[in-house]
Scaffold this active site. Structure first.
Site, short mmCIF file in Angstrom:
data_model
loop_
_atom_site.label_atom_id
_atom_site.label_comp_id
_atom_site.label_asym_id
_atom_site.label_seq_id
_atom_site.Cartn_x
_atom_site.Cartn_y
_atom_site.Cartn_z
N CYS A 12 -9.51 -0.73 26.21
CA CYS A 12 -9.04 -2.07 25.83
C CYS A 12 -10.13 -2.86 25.11
CB CYS A 12 -8.60 -2.80 27.10
SG CYS A 12 -8.11 -4.50 26.82
N GLU A 16 -6.38 -15.62 21.97
CA GLU A 16 -5.28 -15.31 21.06
C GLU A 16 -3.95 -15.27 21.79
OE1 GLU A 16 -7.46 -12.65 17.62
OE2 GLU A 16 -7.00 -11.68 19.51
N CYS A 69 -0.98 -4.41 21.75
CA CYS A 69 -1.54 -4.34 23.10
C CYS A 69 -2.97 -3.82 23.07
CB CYS A 69 -0.75 -3.35 23.95
SG CYS A 69 0.93 -3.84 24.25
N CYS A 103 -12.25 -10.52 29.37
CA CYS A 103 -11.77 -9.93 30.63
C CYS A 103 -12.93 -9.22 31.30
CB CYS A 103 -10.63 -8.96 30.35
SG CYS A 103 -9.87 -8.32 31.85
N CYS A 117 3.39 -13.68 23.83
CA CYS A 117 2.41 -13.03 24.69
C CYS A 117 1.21 -13.97 24.80
CB CYS A 117 2.03 -11.70 24.05
SG CYS A 117 0.74 -10.81 24.92
N CYS A 160 -11.59 -2.07 31.40
CA CYS A 160 -10.83 -0.85 31.13
C CYS A 160 -11.34 -0.23 29.83
CB CYS A 160 -9.34 -1.16 31.02
SG CYS A 160 -8.70 -1.99 32.48
N GLU A 209 -7.01 -10.90 32.69
CA GLU A 209 -6.25 -10.40 33.83
C GLU A 209 -5.71 -11.62 34.60
OE1 GLU A 209 -4.96 -7.69 35.32
OE2 GLU A 209 -4.46 -9.01 36.97
N1 SAH Z 1 -4.87 -7.53 32.15
C1 SAH Z 1 -3.47 -7.30 32.17
C2 SAH Z 1 -2.74 -7.92 31.01
C3 SAH Z 1 -3.36 -7.78 29.66
S1 SAH Z 1 -3.55 -6.13 29.02
C4 SAH Z 1 -3.15 -5.84 32.31
O1 SAH Z 1 -4.07 -5.02 32.22
O2 SAH Z 1 -1.99 -5.52 32.55
C5 SAH Z 1 -1.93 -5.86 28.37
C6 SAH Z 1 -1.52 -4.40 28.20
O3 SAH Z 1 -2.19 -3.80 27.09
C7 SAH Z 1 -1.81 -3.52 29.39
O4 SAH Z 1 -0.63 -2.84 29.78
C8 SAH Z 1 -2.82 -2.52 28.87
O5 SAH Z 1 -2.70 -1.31 29.55
C9 SAH Z 1 -2.46 -2.46 27.39
N2 SAH Z 1 -3.53 -1.99 26.53
C10 SAH Z 1 -4.83 -2.29 26.60
N3 SAH Z 1 -5.51 -1.66 25.63
C11 SAH Z 1 -4.62 -0.93 24.91
C12 SAH Z 1 -4.70 -0.10 23.76
N4 SAH Z 1 -5.86 0.12 23.14
N5 SAH Z 1 -3.56 0.47 23.30
C13 SAH Z 1 -2.38 0.24 23.90
N6 SAH Z 1 -2.25 -0.57 24.97
C14 SAH Z 1 -3.34 -1.15 25.48
FE1 SF4 Z 2 -8.53 -6.58 31.12
FE2 SF4 Z 2 -5.96 -5.78 31.00
FE3 SF4 Z 2 -7.74 -5.10 29.08
FE4 SF4 Z 2 -7.95 -4.00 31.50
S1 SF4 Z 2 -6.23 -3.76 30.08
S2 SF4 Z 2 -9.66 -4.86 30.29
S3 SF4 Z 2 -7.34 -5.70 32.81
S4 SF4 Z 2 -7.04 -7.16 29.57
#
Ligand code: SAH
Ligand code: SF4
Length: 300
Positions: free
Chosen positions: A74, A47, A289, A67, A60, A71, A117
């Protein structure tokens, strides 16, 4: 092309191939954000999100299908890992998304904050950045590109040696205990090492590193957490994006109240940091995000 010799045609077919992503679905949010679901040649999905700002658009883009980083907060991480994107698949998200804006509008900023990532798919991400920025490519300025990482320290150092783009780091905690719990990568590269790498990172002139900090109720959102964060980052030229946790179906965490979010921000401001609250756009279509999943129901 009848003007090419047979020999040349057969040679070129072993070296290169023409392909493209296909748009599976475009969803538009009530705030104008558009989420584009692309199908890859092998049937996987990714996406991209077009975000309408006041006078321009930010795109974006994804760097991986899924990934591996796991985390806890996420949805992309939960969805698992399919594969790295090729440089062409990263760049195509830009060339194709352009057609989904009203005529005359342009993409001003590109953020590698979609699925995946970027620094775990380093070679292809750098190749894509080169194509996006070169004069014979898309001619974007490197100042308009932001790479967001969960904190793979040696690759942050490598990125600084190979190019000059904006860096965003998903920090999300002010101590190793909480960060270990939320982001497994922290067990390999703890906060102190991450911040050392950030201090040494060569940002474009007059730019500061962005630290993204998701506020999660009862996990990392207390006034004490904010004070610890302020202390931890002392002397680092940076700004904070505070992102209220975006809930998704089955998420185990909750979004803090507005008062609690505001109190957190005020503590950072008191310590002379720049801190903005990023209410993610496109929440009604799971385009915010951490909500990208790369598959519609029935597509996975
Ligand atoms: N992998 C990279 C880029 C993609 S994630 C990274 O982790 O930076 C993009 C952003 O979304 C990151 O800053 C992450 O912390 C945020 N993110 C992930 N899950 C989220 C959620 N459920 N609510 C708000 N932000 C979230
Ligand atoms: Fe991957 Fe970024 Fe999501 Fe962490 S926050 S699982 S590094 S996409």
């Amino acid at each position: 092309m009848t003007n090419l010799s047979k020999d040349f045609k057969s040679k070129i077919s072993t070296l290169a191939r023409i392909s493209s992503l296909t748009i599976e679905k475009v969803q538009e949010s009530s705030d104008g954000t558009k989420k584009i679901l692309f199908k890859l040649e092998d049937g996987n999905f990714i996406e991209s999100v077009l975000i309408r700002e006041k006078n321009h658009w930010t795109l974006c883009i994804s760097t991986q299908a899924g990934c591996q980083m796991g985390c806890k907060f996420c949805l992309t991480g939960r969805y698992g890992f399919k594969r790295d994107l090729l440089p062409s698949e990263i760049v195509d998200q830009i060339t194709i998304s352009r057609f989904n804006m009203p005529e005359g509008n342009n993409i001003k900023n590109i953020v590698m904050m979609g699925m995946g990532e970027p620094l775990a798919n380093y070679k292809n991400t750098i190749k894509a950045i080169n194509i996006i920025t070169t004069n014979s490519g898309l001619e974007f300025s490197k100042r308009k590109i932001t790479v967001s990482t969960c904190g793979i320290v040696p690759m942050i150092e490598q990125l600084g040696r190979d190019t000059v783009v904006n860096l965003a780091v998903s920090l999300n905690a002010a101590n190793n205990e909480t960060r270990n719990y939320l982001m497994p990568i922290n067990r390999m590269y703890p906060i102190e090492k991450l911040i050392d790498a950030c201090r040494a990172y060569p940002m474009p002139k007059r730019r500061r590193i962005t630290f993204e900090y998701i506020l999660i109720e009862g996990v990392n959102d207390s006034p004490e957490d904010a004070e610890n964060l302020a202390r931890l980052m002392r002397g680092v030229l940076c700004k904070f994006n505070l992102i209220p946790f975006n809930e998704f179906p089955e998420s185990q965490f909750r979004t803090p109240s507005d008062e609690r979010i505001d109190a957190f921000r005020k503590i950072l401001i008191k310590h002379k940091y720049t801190a903005v609250i990023r209410k993610s756009k496109g929440r009604d279509i799971l385009a915010a995000c951490g909500q990208l999943r790369g598959a519609e129901k029935g597509h996975s």
